[in-house]
Scaffold this motif. Structure first.
Motif, mmCIF file in Angstrom:
data_model
loop_
_atom_site.group_PDB
_atom_site.id
_atom_site.type_symbol
_atom_site.label_atom_id
_atom_site.label_comp_id
_atom_site.label_asym_id
_atom_site.label_seq_id
_atom_site.Cartn_x
_atom_site.Cartn_y
_atom_site.Cartn_z
ATOM 1 N N VAL A 78 0.928 -1.121 0.058
ATOM 2 C CA VAL A 78 0.056 -0.012 -0.093
ATOM 3 C C VAL A 78 0.880 1.058 -0.066
ATOM 4 N N PRO A 79 1.852 1.362 0.811
ATOM 5 C CA PRO A 79 2.831 2.486 0.858
ATOM 6 C C PRO A 79 3.292 3.103 -0.810
ATOM 7 N N VAL A 83 2.228 6.380 -3.313
ATOM 8 C CA VAL A 83 3.231 7.197 -3.651
ATOM 9 C C VAL A 83 2.904 7.245 -5.314
ATOM 10 N N HIS A 84 2.747 6.205 -5.818
ATOM 11 C CA HIS A 84 2.542 5.924 -7.240
ATOM 12 C C HIS A 84 1.464 6.745 -7.606
ATOM 13 N N CYS A 89 6.136 8.926 -12.933
ATOM 14 C CA CYS A 89 6.611 7.605 -13.172
ATOM 15 C C CYS A 89 6.408 6.515 -12.285
ATOM 16 N N LYS A 90 5.661 5.478 -12.517
ATOM 17 C CA LYS A 90 5.350 4.484 -11.465
ATOM 18 C C LYS A 90 6.505 3.259 -11.653
ATOM 19 N N SER A 91 7.697 3.595 -11.296
ATOM 20 C CA SER A 91 8.528 2.336 -11.507
ATOM 21 C C SER A 91 8.961 2.024 -10.050
ATOM 22 N N PHE A 176 -0.943 -2.938 -9.804
ATOM 23 C CA PHE A 176 -0.494 -1.884 -8.825
ATOM 24 C C PHE A 176 0.731 -2.316 -8.006
ATOM 25 N N ALA A 177 0.887 -3.705 -8.176
ATOM 26 C CA ALA A 177 1.901 -4.346 -7.446
ATOM 27 C C ALA A 177 2.522 -5.265 -8.104
ATOM 28 N N CYS A 178 3.702 -6.068 -7.535
ATOM 29 C CA CYS A 178 4.548 -7.059 -8.103
ATOM 30 C C CYS A 178 3.529 -8.429 -7.866
#
Length: 316
Positions: A78-79, A83-84, A89-91, A176-178
């Protein structure tokens, strides 16, 4: 070529939940609120159980472990998602992606094992009430908790190694996550074996604890039906109501998604399910246990009274 592709990927780009800026800001506010409620709520549960001697029982020991797992689980994803929401840039670096994958899967797996252990605890409490504290002694409770954590981390380690050693042809994750299925879609080789591993892992992590839960509640229902007084039946059922509610929440969507990977749930479904487990479930768990549990509400009122009294003394 596969090995070469693996080496040049130093970071991944996450597409997230939406590309619309207004929607992202709205989601940021919503999920930030839910995240704070989750962390504060689960921390309060752990604090109450720690401070109130009346809650030093096996059931509340497992509840405190569940709250700890929920805090770790939600903090794993979630954190970064927050931030993203506000980033162009959502890296995420490759190694951070691997770590996130490992921790989130570990905590998710641990939670299912833990719910099975909690079901066994409720079974002993209802079916063997006179021997409850003797059977569920401190050593057994600690051993079950450590075993749940060890099994969760072992399952996650196996999945992490098997997936991230595959050659990856892309570095854009439609999530939104790995997340497991999202990362698997990046590979440029046949993943039939990995799908089998996901199914086997799902059976061991989800279905085996689920069978234990069903067995435990089958015996619990049989024991409750043998109780003659309506008040006794209601009291016995009340001891299991909170745990049963959490079990229903946790098992349904996961079984639908991961037990049959060949059914190919849509990307949107995967994202919604991940949000459900990363944000909603950890937030609801402390609410379910506190709102439906007289002991927890009593401990909270006692702590609030002591805090108010201390504040009054300091003010005077």
């Amino acid at each position: 070529m596969g090995g070469k592709n693996q080496t040049w990927i130093s970071e991944f780009f996450l597409l997230g939940l939406s590309s619309d800026w207004g929607t992202q800001v709205s989601l940021f506010v919503l999920f930030l609120t839910m995240y704070l409620v989750t962390v504060v709520g689960n921390s309060l549960i752990i604090l109450l159980i720690r401070l109130d001697s009346k809650l030093h029982t096996p059931m509340y020991f497992f509840l405190s472990v569940l709250s700890f797992v929920d805090i770790c689980y939600t903090n794993s994803t979630v954190p970064q998602m927050l931030v993203h929401f506000l980033s162009a840039c959502k890296s995420i670096p490759f190694h951070s992606c691997v770590l996130q994958f490992y921790v989130s899967l570990s905590m998710g797996s641990t939670e299912f094992f833990l719910l099975g252990a909690m079901a066994y605890d409720r079974y002993v409490a209802v079916c063997y009430p006179l021997h409850y504290m003797v059977i569920m002694h401190g050593g057994l409770c600690l051993g079950l908790a450590v075993g749940c954590l060890a099994a969760g981390f072992a399952n996650s380690l196996m999945q992490t190694i098997s997936i991230f050693k595959l050659p990856l042809c892309h570095n854009v994750i439609n999530h939104f996550a790995c997340e497991m299925l999202a990362v698997l879609r990046l590979t440029c080789v046949d993943i039939s074996f990995n799908k089998v591993m996901v199914a086997v892992s799902g059976f061991l992590v989800i279905m085996l604890p689920c069978f234990l839960v069903l067995f435990s509640y089958g015996r619990i229902v049989a024991a409750i039906l043998r109780i003659r007084s309506a008040q006794g039946r209601q009291k016995a059922f009340h001891t299991c109501a909170s745990h049963l509610t959490v079990v229903v929440l946790c098992y349904g969507m996961t079984i639908f998604t991961y037990i049959r990977p060949g059914s190919s749930p849509s990307v949107l479904q995967e994202k919604l399910i991940s949000v459900f487990y990363a944000v909603l479930t950890p937030m609801l768990n402390p609410m379910i246990y506190s709102l439906r549990n007289k002991e927890v509400k009593g401990a909270w009122q006692k702590l609030s009274g002591e805090f108010s009294g201390l504040r009054s003394k300091l003010a005077t």
